[in-house]
Scaffold this motif. Structure first.
Motif, PDB file in Angstrom:
ATOM      1  N   ARG A 349       0.865  -1.066  -0.155  1.00 40.74           N
ATOM      2  CA  ARG A 349       0.132   0.029   0.242  1.00 40.74           C
ATOM      3  C   ARG A 349       0.888   1.207  -0.146  1.00 40.74           C
ATOM      4  NH1 ARG A 349      -4.008  -0.512   4.594  1.00 40.74           N
ATOM      5  NH2 ARG A 349      -4.672  -2.101   3.121  1.00 40.74           N
ATOM      6  N   ASN A 397     -18.252   6.796  -2.048  1.00 39.74           N
ATOM      7  CA  ASN A 397     -18.959   6.452  -1.146  1.00 39.74           C
ATOM      8  C   ASN A 397     -19.916   7.698  -0.796  1.00 39.74           C
ATOM      9  OD1 ASN A 397     -20.473   5.618   1.130  1.00 39.74           O
ATOM     10  ND2 ASN A 397     -19.112   5.007   2.219  1.00 39.74           N
ATOM     11  N   ASP A 402     -19.500   2.888   6.255  1.00 43.28           N
ATOM     12  CA  ASP A 402     -18.155   2.670   6.009  1.00 43.28           C
ATOM     13  C   ASP A 402     -17.848   1.576   5.182  1.00 43.28           C
ATOM     14  OD1 ASP A 402     -15.359   3.238   6.261  1.00 43.28           O
ATOM     15  OD2 ASP A 402     -15.095   2.021   7.986  1.00 43.28           O
ATOM     16  N   THR A 404     -14.353   0.794   4.129  1.00 42.30           N
ATOM     17  CA  THR A 404     -12.887   0.485   4.545  1.00 42.30           C
ATOM     18  C   THR A 404     -12.704  -1.102   4.205  1.00 42.30           C
ATOM     19  OG1 THR A 404     -12.852   2.740   5.479  1.00 42.30           O
ATOM     20  CG2 THR A 404     -10.760   1.094   5.803  1.00 42.30           C
ATOM     21  N   ALA A 405     -13.385  -1.671   5.322  1.00 41.27           N
ATOM     22  CA  ALA A 405     -13.151  -3.036   5.563  1.00 41.27           C
ATOM     23  C   ALA A 405     -13.357  -3.840   4.237  1.00 41.27           C
ATOM     24  CB  ALA A 405     -13.848  -3.609   6.866  1.00 41.27           C
ATOM     25  N   LEU A 407     -13.380  -2.930   1.142  1.00 38.29           N
ATOM     26  CA  LEU A 407     -12.435  -2.620  -0.094  1.00 38.29           C
ATOM     27  C   LEU A 407     -11.056  -2.972   0.375  1.00 38.29           C
ATOM     28  CD1 LEU A 407     -13.326   1.130  -0.911  1.00 38.29           C
ATOM     29  CD2 LEU A 407     -13.985  -0.955  -1.999  1.00 38.29           C
ATOM     30  N   GLU A 408     -10.656  -3.065   1.487  1.00 37.48           N
ATOM     31  CA  GLU A 408      -9.112  -3.616   1.804  1.00 37.48           C
ATOM     32  C   GLU A 408      -9.355  -5.093   1.747  1.00 37.48           C
ATOM     33  OE1 GLU A 408      -8.162  -2.471   6.020  1.00 37.48           O
ATOM     34  OE2 GLU A 408      -7.577  -0.356   5.220  1.00 37.48           O
ATOM     35  N   HIS A 417     -10.338   5.114  -2.822  1.00 39.01           N
ATOM     36  CA  HIS A 417     -11.650   5.027  -1.872  1.00 39.01           C
ATOM     37  C   HIS A 417     -11.752   6.626  -1.509  1.00 39.01           C
ATOM     38  CE1 HIS A 417     -13.884   4.060   2.072  1.00 39.01           C
ATOM     39  NE2 HIS A 417     -14.689   4.613   1.174  1.00 39.01           N
ATOM     40  N   ARG A 419     -14.561   9.059   0.509  1.00 39.14           N
ATOM     41  CA  ARG A 419     -15.867   9.076   1.430  1.00 39.14           C
ATOM     42  C   ARG A 419     -16.223  10.459   1.383  1.00 39.14           C
ATOM     43  NH1 ARG A 419     -16.726   6.504   7.154  1.00 39.14           N
ATOM     44  NH2 ARG A 419     -19.044   6.596   7.129  1.00 39.14           N
TER      45      ARG A 419
END
Length: 734
Positions: A349, A397, A402, A404-405, A407-408, A417, A419
């Protein structure tokens, strides 16, 4: 010493059945367009398949492909396979055998010196081209005189003399757009680049003493001279990966690469690879070394494995510190390399964040979303599995939960991402995504739709071939029903398959947003999505793009958009707004109609169909609401429906009367309810159509029928059936 030999002189020749000339072959008197050079050494088992593949090329059938075979004193009996082709095609195939073994690059140089074609390409004996590969590449060079070379993608196999069957053992290898600094890591223009013959007059021939890296050395010279190459978004052939190839068997390859890197990472040479003038400032030069090092992490994927070169990347970061000891990025990256080697950090990342500023993707796909995680996962998956790998997915978004989880969990650094802190609707969400996008091309996918695997490659390849800045494909409309908590597709059909016509576009929205791809530069002139529009924002943008740029259709089905019977589609819920924005766009662009008399009637017809669709949806929502059909809706109930549908009070009342009409048994009661529906909203096209049908079927009151038909034709002047019935009634009463 080299000599061209007669077939009868060769001691390798054995008796063989003569080869029949292809029935499609045309012996052209024109000079060849393309020369393919085949270097031969220990290739007996590949030779016949190689030549069969080349004479099956579409260019060869046109007499525009020349084959030059250079036999570098091979100890094997390749000539027994070559002879029938020389006999069958004496004007298009030439053969030369050297008296001693030479490098493959020396053989290519001989072929180039003999070539009569405007363009040249090497054809390795163990590779196979798609039937139109050479014609496709030559078309790009014909179309753009500024291009000096073109190349494309390849399928990889480990089976000798394999065929294009896309079995599990074959995988796609996608080359990047031409970015010269990447040549320091690998041969980005592929092992079979098509070059203009004039390139060798400008920069010289292949370095013949090299055994492995000669093609890369030539492309480094090519780039340093400011010449231009382009990747074609198409799979051109089948590449054989095997341990006895020159690339793998020659031990000198590593030493040759080190020598090339030392040569082309000198300050002056490196600056030229980046297209910079020399000399450059020390801080700027340090940044070039940092950018070169940043390319060293996962610069390509071979099958299931990412390939990195941390040693060379580390050397580049250290070189950056020579020119700027305080360069923070160089220090950070050296720390990351150390932690990767110690197993403390994957680096993916962090490094992707650095590389993102170095090599932009070819295309950015904008995906607005709000609280549909399962659908979003499927949509993103269809993008990440595109046959084009140089892409980014910009997920916006729109004020939802959320992500995040989720997409990760996809483990792909091509996902960006964004938001938004609050819901701003689709136009604003897409504009936010466009502002963050880095791609040369912009594409769109809603979170409940899908791309097929070759969507982007097909549309972008078409755009590059046709030289247009915007194009769209065809799509399936997939109708879905909910079954045991999952959506199941029960029907697929094509609704729109229309060639582009700007006048038609001013009347009807026939380009689904997921079908369109355009260059980012189009938005600089046409502007972004109109954030005042909740619906038809894509239609409005297409109209503005078409003001300034040509748009073409790709007649291929490459994607699908989904409609669900439970009204969970955004466009389904906002049917009333779609009516309002259609009217708004008609007014906005009315002055641009070239044929107002005909087009205004088409617009009325389009509005009529939109109104029918809106009232059908409103009735469906009323039916599922639980409100008694015989009871007039209360004001609180209408207020709740307004929030859900954006329909006005009069539209909701009209929809209720139309809904109630369908519960009536007697014709008179039904007609009364339909008349009340029309009184509440004279634009209730569904009620107007149904009333006209009932009155004409009853045949009891010709005057009432005639009046109903006239009312219908006022709403939809293109209704030929109604016009025909009205004419028949008028003739009957005369």
């Amino acid at each position: 010493m080299v000599r061209a030999i007669s077939l009868l002189e060769s001691s390798h020749c054995h008796e063989q059945q003569p080869l029949r000339q292809s029935p499609h072959y045309r012996n052209s008197t024109e000079p060849p367009l393309v020369t393919a050079i085949i270097s031969v050494y220990n290739a007996e088992r590949f030779m016949r398949g190689r030549l069969e593949n080349l004479v099956e090329q579409t260019l060869f059938a046109q007499g525009l492909l020349e084959l030059i075979i250079i036999d570098s004193n091979s100890p094997q009996n390749e000539l027994v396979s070559i002879q029938p082709f020389l006999t069958a095609y004496p004007e298009n195939i030439r053969y030369l055998r050297t008296e001693r073994r030479e490098t493959v690059y020396a053989a290519w140089n001989r072929g180039i010196s003999m070539a009569r074609g405007r363009y040249v390409i090497n054809a390795n004996t163990d590779d196979r081209f798609c039937a139109n590969a050479l014609e496709l590449l030559s078309r790009y060079l014909d179309a753009d005189p500024s291009l000096d070379a073109v190349y494309g993608d390849w399928l990889v196999t480990n089976i000798e003399n394999d065929r294009f069957n896309y079995d599990a053992h074959q995988f796609h290898f996608r080359y990047p757009p031409f970015y010269p600094p990447l040549l320091l890591y690998y041969q980005i223009s592929s092992h079979a680049v098509m070059l203009r013959r004039s390139v060798f007059d400008k920069i010289g021939m292949y370095q013949s003493d090299l055994k492995v890296a000669g093609d890369r050395e030539l492309m480094l010279r090519f780039a340093s001279a400011g010449l231009k190459a382009k990747r074609v978004a198409a799979t051109l052939g089948l590449y054989l990966e095997h341990a006895v190839s020159v690339e793998h068997a020659e031990k000198s390859g590593k030493e040759e690469l080190i020598a090339l890197r030392n040569q082309y990472t000198s300050p002056e040479r490196l600056a030229r690879l980046y297209g910079r003038s020399v000399p450059v400032q020390q801080e700027e030069l340090a940044q070039l070394y940092v950018e070169t090092g940043a390319l060293g992490f996962q610069f390509y994927r071979w099958g299931d494995h990412w390939v990195s070169d941390l040693d060379f990347a580390e050397a580049m970061f250290l070189q950056a510190l020579v020119w700027d000891p305080s360069n923070a990025l160089a220090h950070q990256n050296l720390g990351i390399i150390k932690s990767i080697r110690c197993g403390e950090h994957t680096g993916a990342r962090f490094w992707a964040g650095i590389a993102r500023g170095v090599l932009p993707p070819l295309v950015s796909v904008i995906v607005p979303t709000r609280n549909r995680p399962d659908m979003l996962r499927e949509a993103i998956g269809s993008i990440l599995h595109q046959s084009i790998s140089s892409l980014e997915v910009v997920v916006v978004n729109d004020g939802g939960d959320d992500l995040t989880a989720l997409l990760e969990s996809l483990h792909d650094d091509r996902i960006v991402h964004l938001r938004l802190p609050e819901r701003r609707e689709r136009s604003a969400a897409r504009n936010a995504g466009i502002r963050a996008a880095r791609g040369q091309y912009i594409a769109y996918l809603d979170d409940d739709d899908l791309y097929y695997q070759n969507h982007l490659a097909t549309v972008i390849g078409f755009m590059e071939q046709q030289g247009v800045p915007a194009a769209y494909s065809d799509a399936y409309r997939a109708r879905q029903q909910s079954l045991d908590g999952n959506y199941v597709t029960i029907e697929r059909n094509v609704i729109y398959a229309d060639e582009f016509d700007r006048e038609t576009l001013l009347c009807e929205n026939y380009i689904p947003i997921l079908c369109m791809v355009h260059k980012r530069s189009c938005l600089e002139t046409a502007g972004m999505f109109d954030e005042s529009l909740w619906t038809h924002e894509d239609w409005d943008l297409w109209i503005r793009i078409a003001r300034h740029y040509p748009i073409k259709r790709v007649p291929r089905i490459t994607c699908e958009y989904r409609i669900r019977d439970d009204l969970t589609n955004t466009s389904t819920r906002h049917k009333a707004d779609m009516v309002a924005t259609r009217k708004k766009l008609y007014r906005r662009y009315r002055h641009e109609l070239r044929n107002p008399s005909e087009s205004l009637s088409k617009q009325q017809g389009g509005l009529f169909n939109q109104l029918v669709s809106m009232y059908q949806t409103l009735e469906q929502q009323l039916a599922s609401s639980g409100w008694p059909v015989e009871e007039m809706p209360s004001e609180p109930f209408l207020a709740r429906l307004f929030v859900e549908t954006a329909a006005s009070r009069q539209q909701l009342l009209s929809a209720w009367w139309w809904h109630r009409a369908h519960s009536c048994v007697k014709l008179a009661d039904r007609l009364y309810c339909l008349e009340q529906a029309i009184a509440a909203d004279t634009e209730n096209a569904a009620a107007t159509l149904e009333r006209a049908q009932l009155l004409c079927q009853s045949a009891s009151d010709h005057c009432a029928c005639e009046a109903a038909l006239r009312a219908l034709l006022e709403l939809n002047p293109l209704d030929r059936s109604a016009a025909g019935v009205l004419l028949a009634l008028q003739n009957r009463t005369m």
